[in-house]
Design a protein around this motif. Sequence first.
Motif, short mmCIF file in Angstrom:
data_model
loop_
_atom_site.label_atom_id
_atom_site.label_comp_id
_atom_site.label_asym_id
_atom_site.label_seq_id
_atom_site.Cartn_x
_atom_site.Cartn_y
_atom_site.Cartn_z
N MET A 15 0.49 -1.07 -0.11
CA MET A 15 0.12 0.16 0.20
C MET A 15 0.68 1.68 -0.16
O MET A 15 0.43 2.15 -1.12
N LEU A 16 2.44 1.17 0.34
CA LEU A 16 2.58 2.60 0.55
C LEU A 16 3.66 2.80 -0.59
O LEU A 16 3.75 1.87 -1.48
N LYS A 17 4.01 4.16 -0.52
CA LYS A 17 4.53 4.72 -2.03
C LYS A 17 5.56 4.04 -1.83
O LYS A 17 6.25 3.40 -0.59
N ASP A 19 9.17 4.64 -0.71
CA ASP A 19 10.45 4.94 -0.22
C ASP A 19 9.33 5.31 1.34
O ASP A 19 8.98 6.08 2.13
N GLY A 20 7.88 5.13 1.04
CA GLY A 20 7.00 5.76 1.93
C GLY A 20 7.13 4.67 2.92
O GLY A 20 8.21 4.43 4.07
N LEU A 21 6.64 5.90 4.19
CA LEU A 21 7.19 5.15 6.28
C LEU A 21 5.96 4.49 6.76
O LEU A 21 5.01 5.24 6.52
N LEU A 22 6.37 3.46 7.64
CA LEU A 22 5.45 3.13 7.76
C LEU A 22 5.79 2.96 9.84
O LEU A 22 6.82 2.76 9.97
N LEU A 23 4.57 3.24 10.39
CA LEU A 23 4.95 4.37 11.66
C LEU A 23 3.67 2.98 12.25
O LEU A 23 2.42 3.27 11.79
N ALA A 149 9.33 1.62 2.75
CA ALA A 149 8.97 0.60 1.28
C ALA A 149 10.46 1.50 0.71
O ALA A 149 10.78 2.05 0.70
N PRO A 150 10.43 -0.03 0.44
CA PRO A 150 11.87 -0.11 -0.58
C PRO A 150 11.88 0.37 -1.46
O PRO A 150 11.45 1.00 -2.02
#
Length: 182
Positions: A15-17, A19-23, A149-150
């Motif tokens: 779901m993340l773009k 380089d998107g951050l998961l917190l 996200a990578p």
Amino acid sequence: MDQRPAGALLQLRHMLKPDGLLLAALFGGETLSELSRALIEAELAEEGGIGPRVSPSADIRDIGMLLQRAGFALPVVDSDTVAVTYADALVLMRDLRAMGETNAATERRRGFTRRATLARAAAVYGERFGGGDGRIPARFEIITLTAWAPHESQPKPLRPGSAKARLAEALGAVERPANREP
């Protein structure tokens, strides 16, 4: 969303773009261990067997491995324990229900818990874990996840042995081989 932790983390990564951050924060394995022990003892005494009464919680090491397995980059997993006190175990259980933290285990018992079992659990909790002031402790382990996200712009680990300076020098410490006593 997938109910298994590995599947849920994989879906979150997708779901993340890039380089998107998961917190994220979730309860860890030490959460409500006192309540779990009291319920086990009470069920054994009152019902002759036990069933899962406290929702399963994640272990910090397992969550770190699951983040990597789901393909996250630069994962960091941390844990903090928050200790609170309650007047008694029944007040704690009411508070948990009000928080929406009832047992989510699929294999849980579907019927109501017997009054005698709840009364015994409250008594055991107070006897085993109660403080001198008559209150009971409840510990909540909160695991915090941070991962990305990578993306090709992210830093990459160096090849082992490629360091240009020694850690012992940077710390001003004496380096000792691992197989020797201090």
